[in-house]
Design a protein around this motif. Structure first.
Motif, mmCIF file in Angstrom:
data_model
loop_
_atom_site.group_PDB
_atom_site.id
_atom_site.type_symbol
_atom_site.label_atom_id
_atom_site.label_comp_id
_atom_site.label_asym_id
_atom_site.label_seq_id
_atom_site.Cartn_x
_atom_site.Cartn_y
_atom_site.Cartn_z
ATOM 1 N N UNK A 1 -6.592 -0.852 0.034
ATOM 2 C CA UNK A 1 -5.838 -0.623 0.567
ATOM 3 C C UNK A 1 -6.833 1.411 1.198
ATOM 4 N N UNK A 2 -7.078 1.233 2.520
ATOM 5 C CA UNK A 2 -7.727 2.402 3.065
ATOM 6 C C UNK A 2 -6.386 3.507 3.727
ATOM 7 N N UNK A 3 -7.419 4.710 2.954
ATOM 8 C CA UNK A 3 -6.185 6.310 3.739
ATOM 9 C C UNK A 3 -6.618 6.149 4.704
ATOM 10 N N UNK A 4 -5.295 6.303 5.322
ATOM 11 C CA UNK A 4 -4.643 6.097 6.944
ATOM 12 C C UNK A 4 -4.906 7.577 7.731
ATOM 13 N N UNK A 5 -5.257 7.026 8.710
ATOM 14 C CA UNK A 5 -6.226 8.378 9.870
ATOM 15 C C UNK A 5 -4.690 9.224 10.190
ATOM 16 N N UNK B 1 5.971 13.037 8.650
ATOM 17 C CA UNK B 1 4.373 12.321 9.312
ATOM 18 C C UNK B 1 5.141 10.922 9.555
ATOM 19 N N UNK B 2 5.156 10.738 10.081
ATOM 20 C CA UNK B 2 4.983 9.399 11.003
ATOM 21 C C UNK B 2 3.780 7.735 10.454
ATOM 22 N N UNK B 3 4.208 7.190 9.241
ATOM 23 C CA UNK B 3 3.056 6.692 8.762
ATOM 24 C C UNK B 3 3.585 5.098 8.941
ATOM 25 N N UNK B 4 4.997 4.784 9.966
ATOM 26 C CA UNK B 4 4.358 2.932 9.884
ATOM 27 C C UNK B 4 5.065 2.624 11.608
ATOM 28 N N UNK B 5 4.947 3.967 12.212
ATOM 29 C CA UNK B 5 4.770 3.089 14.216
ATOM 30 C C UNK B 5 3.684 2.815 14.603
ATOM 31 N N UNK B 6 2.111 3.315 13.569
ATOM 32 C CA UNK B 6 1.490 3.279 14.481
ATOM 33 C C UNK B 6 -0.114 2.177 13.045
ATOM 34 N N UNK B 7 -0.384 0.944 12.925
ATOM 35 C CA UNK B 7 -1.165 0.325 11.712
ATOM 36 C C UNK B 7 -2.616 1.230 11.825
ATOM 37 N N UNK B 8 -2.970 1.646 10.127
ATOM 38 C CA UNK B 8 -3.623 2.771 10.086
ATOM 39 C C UNK B 8 -3.658 3.202 10.056
ATOM 40 N N UNK B 9 -1.953 4.989 10.874
ATOM 41 C CA UNK B 9 -2.627 5.740 11.377
ATOM 42 C C UNK B 9 -1.330 6.661 10.576
ATOM 43 N N UNK B 10 -1.878 8.131 10.023
ATOM 44 C CA UNK B 10 -0.633 8.934 10.094
ATOM 45 C C UNK B 10 0.033 9.824 11.568
ATOM 46 N N UNK B 11 0.311 9.687 12.064
ATOM 47 C CA UNK B 11 1.276 10.113 13.013
ATOM 48 C C UNK B 11 1.361 11.485 12.141
ATOM 49 N N UNK C 1 0.480 -1.269 0.435
ATOM 50 C CA UNK C 1 0.346 -0.301 0.529
ATOM 51 C C UNK C 1 1.144 0.759 0.496
ATOM 52 N N UNK C 2 1.106 2.416 -0.241
ATOM 53 C CA UNK C 2 1.221 3.445 -0.375
ATOM 54 C C UNK C 2 1.548 3.862 1.047
ATOM 55 N N UNK C 3 2.561 4.960 1.486
ATOM 56 C CA UNK C 3 2.510 4.828 2.966
ATOM 57 C C UNK C 3 1.749 5.765 3.390
ATOM 58 N N UNK C 4 0.950 5.961 2.484
ATOM 59 C CA UNK C 4 -0.203 7.187 3.380
ATOM 60 C C UNK C 4 -1.806 6.184 3.096
ATOM 61 N N UNK C 5 -1.297 4.821 3.078
ATOM 62 C CA UNK C 5 -2.458 3.866 2.987
ATOM 63 C C UNK C 5 -2.382 2.971 3.929
ATOM 64 N N UNK C 6 -3.365 2.098 4.250
ATOM 65 C CA UNK C 6 -2.768 0.834 5.197
ATOM 66 C C UNK C 6 -4.046 -0.365 4.565
ATOM 67 N N UNK C 7 -3.429 -2.004 4.460
ATOM 68 C CA UNK C 7 -4.271 -2.706 4.140
ATOM 69 C C UNK C 7 -6.038 -2.978 4.761
ATOM 70 N N UNK C 8 -7.040 -3.253 4.610
ATOM 71 C CA UNK C 8 -8.452 -3.405 5.864
ATOM 72 C C UNK C 8 -7.994 -4.672 6.312
ATOM 73 N N UNK C 9 -8.639 -5.634 6.911
ATOM 74 C CA UNK C 9 -8.598 -6.619 7.601
ATOM 75 C C UNK C 9 -8.330 -7.875 6.499
#
Length: 855
Positions: free
Chosen positions: A579-583, A733-743, A566-574
């Motif tokens: 790919x869903x947009x990260x929060x 921005x931190x896209x890796x630390x938390x699943x589904x979140x852009x910190x 998935x792109x860095x600003x997105x994350x896979x669903x269950x």
């Protein structure tokens, strides 16, 4: 004279040897089906599959005429090949312009599928009778008119015919499936063939497989060189298009020794829903008997027109039960005008000398036949019977591909004759009264220019300018009337490997009695969304296992070879198929935690403001004046700013806020700690200043304390200035630390500078703690050393705990940790240093003081 009398019988014997030989040969001869004319075309056809038992005649030639043969298959529908030739000749004879008012006849033999019979039939055409003897012409009136021969039905039969005819340079046109190696296997002269574009056929089959996503198929070919070539070429095409060969079986002819391991073949057969066959009806007859005998059902057969499955003589529904729903490729053929009407008109009384029709009619109409007065009596059969009334399993009114070839071959020979006769007319050698047939070898130049060609090392076709090759696709299905038929369901147009088009009306396709919908033919079930394929060791690439996509990757299509990230600003669903947009995550004012921290900061700031107001109100009291009240004012104002600076940490990080939050925090806290250090210094120095003989004056102490505050703050300002000048904080921005979140967070930029700011504050706090601890026992009613000691202990504890907690937290938790550290340390300083003084002012200075404050 005695010698002459003695040798006269020998001379007579030599002179009449040819006639005597022909007499013995014709004693048990089968004359074939002959129709006299000015020119005669020979025909060698195959109407039965027999065991081929033979008998050695007096001439040394194997004779199959009088030993009963075991008939494996009576191919009644092959009689259409003979009728196609008869129809073409009759049509040519009706046109006086083709052969200049000369007629065309035929001499036809049934050689079954026996190579020895093919040789015998070829020699019979040359000698005029059967069985023949080489180099003897028993019927010159027949043999001298022979111009060409059409036959045989298979490569092996064609080769044996060619071995004889090529010796005499008699043109031979084979109507067998095209075999590009045929020319290399005949020593003298190869027969003419109708060329076939195998590349178009292979591409059509491959495109059909891809259309229905059939990627796991079996191959059945004849066990000969042609089958080897089929197997090699189609396998290459299939693999290049992602189709796997489940198995490849070579089948021997029915009359040959069986080399197939049927048990293994049955296991493979039942596991492979789609079977592709290459070969003709005779070469694959064994596989048909095998399928019917073992009652193998449910397979979809992909065939070519060379394997005309409905030709086989089985019960009405038997063939359809096992082969119904199959698809067949056939090179596009225009309808032969008038041929169906001709078939409807065929009756035994119309062709009384046809030696083949008696058996055909008897089999089709179920009636006996008798031989009387040199004619076959079919009086007990239906007098006005018509071939059009017979069901498909018994007779097919549609023109078979081989009948089409026979018809075209007759016209090719007629065209060659026309051109040869035209040359004789132009040369004034044409005699309308007496015109002998041309020598057969004279037709070769004209045949080579026609629509038939010779096979050498590659396919040869005169008509090489054809821009597109069209193949019709037929479906073997049962009609509503209860009869079976081949129904055209599509076509494939081939221009080149890059330009081709498949059109298919799959709505009218039926899949036989065992499938209600399009069957699947795969080695492994399709991998669903969220899974990727992984190869299974030791198996073809079409066999695979499905494994879930790893973290951070998805499979948004079935049967994906590799998951995609998935792109860095997105994350896979269950399900890992999208790919869903990260929060976007940051410590916002609206968050419960943010609201609590804002409320706490404002409350503490207001509380510090109240204490400042109290101190200003009681500025003349000893407790306020002690230890430099201006430092107390500065300390209270700085603490208030500390509470307020924590608010900058809350909200979406921006460039301004990222820079200001750490700089303001560092400078304000340095003022606070410097002021506390100055207060601690005053406590120590004040006692020395009041001792007798001390050179220190209180005014000097005050100025020295102010200098401590200024110096302590200026050093921190310099550190912050260097920080801002080298690598300042910035929003990140931190896209890796938390699943589904852009910190969203503030990157400190220079980590070294950040820890220098904290380290400097720690140095000031440690120095203040040390001095206060040393001055805690000095006798003074307003000695602040004890309160400063406790406040510094709390301050240092908070910030020592802050460092590991800060490093181990992410996102808004990290921000909250720093805010709580600021608030806790500031509140600790405020409570430890000023609450005791407030207590004294409000509770121990008398009621007058309290009334004055609350007013």
């Amino acid at each position: 004279m005695k010698l002459l009398i003695a040798f006269s019988p020998l001379v007579v014997l030599i002179l009449f040897q040819e006639h005597i030989s022909c007499y013995y040969l014709t004693k048990y001869a089968s004359s074939g089906y002959y129709q006299d004319a000015d020119f005669v075309i020979g025909g060698l056809f195959s109407l039965r599959v027999t065991d081929g038992n033979t008998f050695i005649s007096r001439s040394g030639i194997e004779d199959t005429s009088h030993i009963p043969e075991y008939v494996f298959a009576d191919l009644i529908k092959h009689y259409q090949h003979i009728l196609a030739m008869v129809f073409a000749i009759e049509k040519i004879n009706k046109d006086p312009n083709i052969l200049f008012n000369k007629s065309l006849g035929f001499f036809l033999f049934n050689v079954n599928f026996i190579e020895m019979k093919a040789v015998e039939g070829s020699m019979a055409l040359l000698s005029g009778e059967s069985p023949p003897i080489p180099n003897y012409s028993c019927r010159p009136e027949k043999t001298d008119k022979l111009v060409a021969v059409i036959g045989g039905i298979s490569t092996s039969i064609s080769i044996q015919i060619s071995r004889v005819l090529s010796l005499y340079k008699v043109p031979q046109i084979s109507y067998a499936p095209f075999d590009q190696i045929l020319g290399t296997r005949v020593q003298l002269q190869s027969p003419y063939q109708f060329s076939m574009h195998t590349a178009a056929l292979y591409q059509g089959i491959v495109q059909l497989m891809l259309y229905f996503t059939w990627i796991w198929v079996g191959l059945v070919v004849p066990d000969d060189m042609r089958g080897e070539l089929y197997l090699r070429d189609i396998t290459e095409e299939m693999i290049s298009h992602g189709i796997c060969v489940a198995f490849a079986e070579k089948v021997t002819e029915y009359s040959s020794k069986n080399t197939v391991n049927w048990k293994r073949f049955m296991e493979r057969f039942t596991l492979t829903p789609v079977i592709i066959t290459f070969g003709d009806t005779h070469s694959l007859l064994r596989i048909v008997y095998f399928v019917i005998f073992y009652n193998l059902l449910g397979n979809v057969w992909i065939t070519t027109s060379d394997w005309y499955i409905t030709t086989l003589p089985f019960e009405q529904n038997l063939i359809y039960t096992h082969f119904g729903g199959g698809l067949s490729f056939s090179f596009h053929m225009d309808e032969i005008l008038g041929f169906k009407d001709f078939l409807r008109s065929v009756q035994p009384r119309k062709y009384p000398h046809d030696i083949f029709i008696r058996h055909v009619w008897s089999s089709l109409f179920g009636c006996p036949h008798y031989y009387q007065h040199r004619l076959w009596d079919l009086s007990q059969c239906e007098p006005n019977g018509s071939l059009s009334t017979r069901p498909l399993h018994a007779w097919d009114m549609n023109t078979s591909p081989m009948s089409y070839k026979v018809h075209a071959a007759v016209y090719a020979i007629a065209q060659a004759l026309h051109e040869e006769l035209s040359l004789r007319v132009e040369g004034d050698s044409f005699d309308k009264v007496i015109l002998q047939a041309p020598h057969p070898w004279k037709l070769h130049p004209f045949l080579q220019k026609g629509q038939v060609g010779r096979s050498t090392n590659e396919e040869y076709s005169v008509n090489k300018e054809v821009s597109a090759i069209k193949l019709d696709i037929f479906n073997y299905q049962s009609l509503q009337s209860g009869t079976e038929a081949h129904v055209k369901v599509g076509e494939f147009v081939f221009e080149s490997h890059s330009v081709q088009h498949l059109s298919l009306n799959d709505k009218i396709i039926t899949w036989g009695e065992h499938h209600n919908q399009t069957p699947l033919s795969v080695c492994s079930q399709s991998c669903p969304l969220g899974f990727s394929k992984t190869a299974v060791e030791g198996k073809p690439f079409c066999c695979f296992d499905c494994v879930p996509c790893p973290d951070g990757e998805i499979a948004n299509k079935t049967d994906m070879h590799q998951c995609i990230k998935c792109p860095e600003d997105q994350y896979p669903n269950k399900q890992r198929n999208q790919c869903l947009p990260k929060i976007m995550v940051f410590l916002a004012h609206e968050d419960p935690l943010g609201t609590v921290l804002v409320s706490l900061a404002i409350s503490l700031s207001a509380f510090s403001a109240m204490i400042l107001g109290l101190f200003i109100c009681y500025r003349e009291t000893p407790i306020v004046r002690a230890n430099n009240r201006n430092l107390s004012y500065l300390l209270l104002i700085s603490l208030k700013l500390c509470f307020f600076c924590s608010l900058i940490f809350i909200g979406q990080p921006r460039t301004v806020t990222c820079v200001l939050r750490q700089i303001i925090f560092g400078i304000v806290f340095s003022i606070v700690i410097s002021a506390i250090l100055a207060k601690t210094f005053i406590v120590v120095v004040a006692f020395k200043a009041i001792k007798p003989g001390s050179i220190l004056k209180m005014g000097m102490v005050t100025r020295l304390s102010n200098a401590i505050v200024c110096c302590g703050s200026i050093i921190q300002v310099c550190i912050c200035a260097v920080w801002l000048g080298t690598y300042p904080p910035f929003p990140d921005v931190d896209m890796q630390s938390e699943f589904g979140q852009v910190i969203l967070w503030c990157n400190e930029g220079s980590t070294l500078a950040f820890y220098c700011v904290l380290g400097y504050l720690g140095f000031l706090a440690s120095l203040s703690l040390l001095i206060a601890f040393l001055a805690r026992r000095l006798p003074d009613s307003f000695n602040e050393a004890k309160t400063i000691t406790f406040s510094m202990l709390g301050f240092c504890s908070v910030w020592i705990s802050f460092i590991p907690t800060y490093l181990s937290s992410k996102g808004k938790t990290m921000v909250a940790v720093e805010i709580l550290s600021i608030l806790a340390s500031s509140a600790g300083l405020l409570g430890c240093i000023f609450l005791p003084k407030c207590y004294v002012i409000l509770l121990k200075s008398g009621g007058h003081s309290r009334k004055k404050f609350f007013k």
